[in-house]
Design a protein around this motif. Structure first.
Motif, short mmCIF file in Angstrom:
data_model
loop_
_atom_site.label_atom_id
_atom_site.label_comp_id
_atom_site.label_asym_id
_atom_site.label_seq_id
_atom_site.Cartn_x
_atom_site.Cartn_y
_atom_site.Cartn_z
N HIS A 199 38.23 40.20 35.83
CA HIS A 199 37.76 39.44 36.98
C HIS A 199 38.87 39.17 38.00
O HIS A 199 39.10 38.04 38.43
CB HIS A 199 37.14 38.11 36.54
CG HIS A 199 35.77 38.27 35.94
ND1 HIS A 199 34.62 38.37 36.69
CD2 HIS A 199 35.37 38.38 34.63
CE1 HIS A 199 33.57 38.50 35.89
NE2 HIS A 199 34.00 38.51 34.64
N TYR A 213 48.55 42.42 36.62
CA TYR A 213 48.34 41.02 36.24
C TYR A 213 49.38 40.48 35.28
O TYR A 213 49.35 39.29 34.93
CB TYR A 213 46.95 40.86 35.61
CG TYR A 213 45.81 41.33 36.48
CD1 TYR A 213 45.81 41.09 37.85
CD2 TYR A 213 44.75 42.05 35.94
CE1 TYR A 213 44.76 41.54 38.65
CE2 TYR A 213 43.70 42.49 36.72
CZ TYR A 213 43.71 42.24 38.08
OH TYR A 213 42.68 42.69 38.87
N ARG A 273 41.69 36.45 37.05
CA ARG A 273 41.38 35.05 36.77
C ARG A 273 41.53 34.76 35.27
O ARG A 273 41.39 35.65 34.44
CB ARG A 273 39.96 34.70 37.21
CG ARG A 273 39.73 34.81 38.71
CD ARG A 273 38.30 34.35 39.04
NE ARG A 273 38.04 34.41 40.47
CZ ARG A 273 37.56 35.48 41.10
NH1 ARG A 273 37.29 36.58 40.40
NH2 ARG A 273 37.36 35.47 42.39
N LEU A 274 41.79 33.49 34.96
CA LEU A 274 41.83 33.07 33.56
C LEU A 274 40.43 32.74 33.05
O LEU A 274 40.11 32.98 31.88
CB LEU A 274 42.75 31.85 33.39
CG LEU A 274 44.21 32.04 33.77
CD1 LEU A 274 44.99 30.75 33.54
CD2 LEU A 274 44.85 33.17 32.98
N ALA A 306 51.76 35.39 42.80
CA ALA A 306 50.36 35.13 43.12
C ALA A 306 49.97 35.60 44.52
O ALA A 306 48.79 35.77 44.82
CB ALA A 306 50.05 33.64 42.98
N THR A 332 38.53 35.04 30.25
CA THR A 332 38.93 36.44 30.42
C THR A 332 40.05 36.76 29.43
O THR A 332 40.66 35.85 28.85
CB THR A 332 39.42 36.71 31.85
OG1 THR A 332 40.70 36.08 32.03
CG2 THR A 332 38.44 36.17 32.87
N ARG A 345 30.48 29.88 32.10
CA ARG A 345 31.92 30.13 32.19
C ARG A 345 32.39 30.88 30.94
O ARG A 345 32.01 30.54 29.82
CB ARG A 345 32.69 28.81 32.31
CG ARG A 345 32.51 28.13 33.65
CD ARG A 345 33.42 26.92 33.79
NE ARG A 345 33.32 26.31 35.09
CZ ARG A 345 33.98 26.70 36.17
NH1 ARG A 345 34.83 27.72 36.08
NH2 ARG A 345 33.83 26.10 37.33
N ALA A 396 36.17 32.87 34.31
CA ALA A 396 35.23 33.42 35.28
C ALA A 396 33.81 32.98 34.90
O ALA A 396 33.60 32.32 33.88
CB ALA A 396 35.34 34.94 35.32
N LYS A 437 51.70 37.49 36.44
CA LYS A 437 51.00 36.22 36.63
C LYS A 437 50.85 35.47 35.32
O LYS A 437 51.16 34.28 35.23
CB LYS A 437 49.63 36.47 37.25
CG LYS A 437 48.80 35.20 37.43
CD LYS A 437 47.44 35.51 38.04
CE LYS A 437 46.61 34.24 38.20
NZ LYS A 437 45.29 34.52 38.80
#
Length: 341
Positions: free
Chosen positions: A178, A100, A181-182, A28, A193, A190, A184, A103
């Protein structure tokens, strides 16, 4: 094996959490493409940690505990390689950028550790209460082995993952990552993603794999502490292993066949244990050192045979194997389906 003291449980869980935290900090701190050198370092590191833990357990708890741990770790590590096949399929399906990938793998591994802890507790409780649990586990593993053998040349269909299918249907989504991010915000609301769906896919897939791997490791030890440790240290190195052997995976053309043989072998071992303890004591049991040797032998043969096969037939590609027949989707249908949705 003697009763494991509370401090040993706390120390092991603390070590697992600390290592997972280090992984999160590394991943991260700066999203990046994991190169071969970095993947090799972390893979060697986690294998070293797993072996060191086994050596300490061997020294403190004795030969039997150490052998059971190493056998369980080898089983879990070999089955986790099959997980990586499915992870590759999920990543490709959602076109996850390389920056990504580590992560979302870590989020999936963390969820898998929590889910497997619950499964281990349930399995240990069932074994202590119901004498026929070993028979049930054994029959289930043999059934799984047969299905995996029958569909060894197929890959799992993501449409069969009901959790992922439901999430994709009900959650408002975006095709934009984004920045990794999980979740956004787009146009004041909301949205999920693609990484959130990848996380759901990896977590729910590992839940299904746990249905095989937990009974399998109980086939080499019935001690919940060893089962947990073997699972934890096998999963911890999965992120680095994914990037290390990503290219090698497609060359292991006989892996599904080898895993089906391992599952069938452990299933028979569990049934023999049930018969020995509850039906007829004269039925022989399979000692753990022999089980470890058989499992390692199968993995070596499968790996060597796969590499030889691919050398002579470079066009062949490995498959994860499936527990059910997969209905192929027509290319036109694939083209009509929005990417990552």
């Amino acid at each position: 094996m003697a009763q494991i003291p509370s401090w040993a449980w706390l120390a092991t869980i603390g070590l697992v959490v600390a290592l997972l935290t280090v992984d999160f900090v590394v991943a991260a701190r700066r999203p990046h493409v994991v190169r071969l050198r970095e993947a090799t370092f972390w893979s060697v590191f986690y294998i070293g940690v797993a072996l060191a833990f086994g050596a300490v357990l061997w020294g403190l708890a004795g030969h039997d505990a150490g052998t059971e741990y190493f056998a369980g770790w080898v089983v879990e590590k070999s089955l986790s390689v099959d997980n990586l096949f499915v992870f590759v399929i999920i990543m490709a399906n959602f076109a996850v950028p390389e920056d990504y990938q580590q992560k979302v793998l870590l989020f999936g591994i963390a969820a898998a550790l929590a889910l497997r802890a619950v499964f281990i507790a349930i399995g240990a409780a069932a074994i202590s209460v119901f004498s026929w649990t070993f028979l049930l586990f054994g029959l289930f593993l043999i059934y799984t082995a047969v299905q995996l053998f029958r569909h060894r040349d197929q890959d799992p269909d993501l449409e069969d993952n009901k959790v992922l299918t439901y999430a994709r249907r009900v959650l408002p989504a975006t095709d934009d990552f984004h920045g990794g991010r999980l979740v956004a915000v787009e146009n004041g609301r909301r949205v999920a993603t693609p990484l959130l769906f990848v996380f759901i896919g990896i977590g729910s897939t590992d839940l299904l794999f746990a249905l095989d791997s937990i009974p399998a490791v109980f086939g080499v030890t019935r001690d919940p502490f060893i089962v947990f440790a073997a699972n934890a240290f096998a999963l911890l190195g999965l992120r680095a292993l994914y990037f290390l052997i990503h290219g090698l995976l497609e060359r292991l053309v006989y892996l599904s066949l080898g895993l089906s043989v391992i599952l069938a072998f452990i299933g028979v071992k569990l049934i023999l244990t049930f018969l020995h303890e509850d039906v007829f004591p004269a039925v022989p049991q399979m000692p753990t050192p022999i089980s470890l040797g058989v499992i390692l032998g199968i993995l070596v043969v499968v790996t060597v045979a796969s590499l030889i096969r691919v050398r002579h037939h470079p066009e062949e590609r490995a498959h994860a194997g499936s527990l059910r027949a997969t209905i192929k989707v027509r290319d036109t249908e694939r083209e009509d389906r929005p990417e990552g949705r």
